[in-house]
Design an enzyme around this catalytic site. Structure first.
Site, PDB file in Angstrom:
ATOM      1  CE  LYS A 145      -3.233  17.408  20.116  1.00  0.00           C
ATOM      2  NZ  LYS A 145      -2.781  15.922  19.372  1.00  0.00           N
ATOM      3  CG  ASP A 168      -1.986  20.433  17.674  1.00  0.00           C
ATOM      4  OD1 ASP A 168      -2.815  20.049  16.640  1.00  0.00           O
ATOM      5  OD2 ASP A 168      -1.220  19.798  17.978  1.00  0.00           O
TER       6      ASP A 168
END
Ligand code: C5P
Length: 290
Positions: free
Chosen positions: A11, A139
């Site tokens: 990401k 996350d």
């Protein structure tokens, strides 16, 4: 024995803002997260017979046991569904740089969760899998979901956003490391200056306007870097911008910098310029569904 192999996408943070310090010591964040094509490959084999969880990787500096997020994810899954572990082998082929602000470990953990859900609990709602993921790391819920999303709280309060328009992304990780807890420790929320404008970012994404999205990129962690750290981050941004990037910022708690390019040729030129100095350099694209 059962087996499943999945990509674990890295990401990037199109934005990162820190809202407040919480009583539990964590910080409430607001960030726009984006999955990218750069990925690790995760293979999960189950019912291997010995009742252990083992993690093998092609990187010696990664722990193979309970210290690895992939191990924790498997343990959390079995505990959550109340299932006996009949022996689990996890194989990680790493490509995502480590300690880079790209959620490489969280992506692996999320891939383990998705694989185990496919094998043993296909009816489990995605939200439930994201909840299990939060026990493993802030996350992980986003990595379970993927695409483009607003992440709030510690990162677990997720809202899907319209996709990042097609573009080429140059990702470059300098060799120095930045410790996430140390960076959080430097932050005085009330002293942070310019903050990302999330309403403007949402509008830019809704309009599918890459230039407007790029203008709204920003990361408040850049404000708490030392002069030396800032110099290298500024150098990377400068090369990318001079080659035609629409914008370039640091992702997560760094030190990786990425630039968004409308023209692939310009991205290739930036990569070529940086390649002689930086080994951890990638040309990639956004990923919309994981
Ligand atoms: O999520 P991760 O394990 O990388 O976080 C490392 C440390 O960073 C935490 O122990 C905490 O000190 C800090 N942190 C924080 N607020 C967050 C995420 C991390 O203060 N939302």
């Amino acid at each position: 024995m059962k087996s499943m192999t999945l990509p674990a996408y890295a990401k990037l943070n199109l934005t990162l803002d820190i809202l407040r310090k919480r009583p539990d010591g964590y910080h409430d964040l607001r960030m726009v997260m984006q999955s990218i094509a750069l990925h690790d490959t995760v293979t999960v084999r189950t019912e291997t017979g010995d009742g252990d969880i083992t993690v093998r990787t092609d990187r010696e500096d990664l722990p193979g046991g309970p210290g690895n997020i992939a191990w924790k994810a498997a343990r959390a899954f079995y505990d959550a569904v109340g299932m006996e572990n009949g022996g689990t082998e996890i194989l990680l082929e790493k490509r995502i740089p480590m300690q880079a602000g790209m959620a490489g470990g969280s992506a692996d953990g999320a891939a383990v969760l998705r694989a185990l859900r496919s094998l043993y609990a296909p009816e489990m709602p995605r939200q439930e899998l994201e909840r299990i993921g939060l026990q493993v790391g802030g996350d992980v819920p986003f990595c379970v979901r993927g695409g483009t999303a607003l992440a709030e709280g510690r990162g677990e309060v997720l809202t899907d956003l319209p996709p990042l328009p097609a573009c080429t992304i140059v990702v470059c990780k300098p060799e120095f490391g930045l410790s996430t807890p140390a960076l959080f420790g430097r932050v005085r929320v009330e002293k942070l200056g310019r903050r990302p404008d999330h309403d403007a970012m949402k509008q830019a994404l809704a309009a599918g306007n890459l230039g407007a999205v790029a203008r709204q990129m920003g990361n408040v962690f850049e404000e708490v870097l030392t002069a030396e750290e800032s110099r290298e981050i500024a150098y990377l941004k400068d090369v990318m911008l001079r080659c035609g990037a629409l914008n370039a910022v640091m992702t997560g708690s760094g030190p990786t910098v990425f630039g968004l390019f409308a023209q692939k040729e310009q991205a290739e030129r930036a990569a070529q310029t940086l390649r002689s100095r930086y080994a951890q350099l990638f040309l990639t694209t956004p990923v919309q569904r994981v």
